[in-house]
Design an enzyme around this catalytic site. Sequence first.
Site, PDB file in Angstrom:
ATOM      1  N   GLY A  13       0.908  -1.353   0.047  1.00  0.00           N
ATOM      2  CA  GLY A  13      -0.045  -0.030  -0.250  1.00  0.00           C
ATOM      3  C   GLY A  13       0.758   1.366   0.022  1.00  0.00           C
ATOM      4  CG  ASN A  15      -1.051   4.518  -3.324  1.00  0.00           C
ATOM      5  OD1 ASN A  15      -1.058   3.020  -2.869  1.00  0.00           O
ATOM      6  ND2 ASN A  15      -2.396   4.771  -3.738  1.00  0.00           N
ATOM      7  CG  PHE A  17      -1.958  10.204   5.189  1.00  0.00           C
ATOM      8  CD1 PHE A  17      -1.215  11.636   4.778  1.00  0.00           C
ATOM      9  CD2 PHE A  17      -2.282  10.234   6.505  1.00  0.00           C
ATOM     10  CE1 PHE A  17      -1.032  12.541   5.498  1.00  0.00           C
ATOM     11  CE2 PHE A  17      -1.910  11.315   7.285  1.00  0.00           C
ATOM     12  CZ  PHE A  17      -1.218  12.485   7.011  1.00  0.00           C
ATOM     13  CE  LYS A  42      -5.292   3.727  -6.084  1.00  0.00           C
ATOM     14  NZ  LYS A  42      -5.503   5.466  -5.729  1.00  0.00           N
ATOM     15  CG  ASP A  62      -9.253  -8.286  -3.588  1.00  0.00           C
ATOM     16  OD1 ASP A  62      -8.818  -7.680  -2.667  1.00  0.00           O
ATOM     17  OD2 ASP A  62      -9.824  -8.905  -4.255  1.00  0.00           O
ATOM     18  CB  ILE A  63      -4.513  -6.734   0.046  1.00  0.00           C
ATOM     19  CG1 ILE A  63      -5.638  -5.797   0.750  1.00  0.00           C
ATOM     20  CG2 ILE A  63      -3.721  -5.587  -0.720  1.00  0.00           C
ATOM     21  CD1 ILE A  63      -5.228  -4.961   1.887  1.00  0.00           C
ATOM     22  CE1 TYR A 170      -8.764   2.070  10.642  1.00  0.00           C
ATOM     23  CE2 TYR A 170      -9.477   3.157  12.797  1.00  0.00           C
ATOM     24  CZ  TYR A 170      -8.640   2.698  11.713  1.00  0.00           C
ATOM     25  OH  TYR A 170      -7.278   3.087  12.091  1.00  0.00           O
ATOM     26  CE  LYS A 174      -5.144  -0.855  11.317  1.00  0.00           C
ATOM     27  NZ  LYS A 174      -4.530  -0.662   9.836  1.00  0.00           N
ATOM     28  CB  VAL A 204      -2.128   9.460  11.477  1.00  0.00           C
ATOM     29  CG1 VAL A 204      -0.550  10.262  10.672  1.00  0.00           C
ATOM     30  CG2 VAL A 204      -1.664   8.403  12.148  1.00  0.00           C
TER      31      VAL A 204
END
Length: 348
Positions: A13, A15, A17, A42, A62-63, A170, A174, A204
């Site tokens: 990933g 790209n 943030f 990307k 697709d991870i 979310y 995690k 963040v």
Amino acid sequence: MVVSEGCTVFVSGANGFIASHVVNELLSSGYKVIGSVRSQAKADQLLEHFSHPELTISIVSDISAAAAFDEIFSKYGQDIKVVLHTASPFHYDTEDCEKDLLQPAVEGTKSILQAIKKYAAHSVERVVITSSDAAVTSYESDIDPKNLHTEDSWNSITWEEACKDAEAAYYGSKTFAERAAWEFMHENEGKINFKLSTVNPVWVFGPQLSDSNATGRLNTSCQYINDLVHSTPKTKLDMSIAGGYVDVRDVARAHLAAFQKAAAIGQRLVLCAGRFTLVNIVDVLDKRFPKLKGKIASGDAEESKKLLSSLARYDYSKTNHILEFEFLPFEKTIYDTAAQVLKVEGRL
């Protein structure tokens, strides 16, 4: 175990943030970087931005797909010494929490660890998973001042609870992804050489690595600052929003420390520079951007203090001892984030 300088680091990933700042930190520190992104567009954007001979980009569309990372590790596995797995969805725009948030996070983590075991079990030395304080505490736990959060704290959310809405999903994504990583390490003890660490940041904030990414909607955390920059005096602040903050540039530095330092092996590095409310963000905007004062939202300072005092306590001193660096101050983080947006819009 200390990884040699100048080795090859894989960043999933790349790209994102946080990840783009991690890639920048790695390249600036002399590492070779192989990154994965979801599309050729990307990849082209990232390669154009860095224009660096030691950066290679591969496509993983697709991870969550079975064997998603096998092709990369079958090709580069013997060269890769460090894996930084940052790829994981972070957004609330979904009607299918399980499909869009939970499964990609968990399956992506399992997929990359299986690929390392299959193709690079003896060459990869360190793995760092980008987790979150969402795996440390729940929203409910964090608004109880009787609670104390440490690196040993875990969110107790269940899969069923995580499927209720996007925010819960979310937190669940995690939590379950990080637990899957630690379980993998336990189950494969003696079969792999690499050691695991996780980086668990709170909210963040900070500037985008490229000005071209500082337009439109930003990443989920920074969008709160963006919304306030574009607010009006009639905008009512959401006084339920409060939590910990950390600068993205410190998060990037922590990713390097997580594999550079022997003391980080087997540890969860929970990154928190302090607490904030939206009123605190507005205060910085008013102070540092006189043109905005009186033209954006405002809030009640006493209500903000009361909200902060109602939050749980935390002690992440173990992390701070391992990192051995000072976090960037809140005012600089907010200023740099907003200044970039205003500059791109021609308002600075």
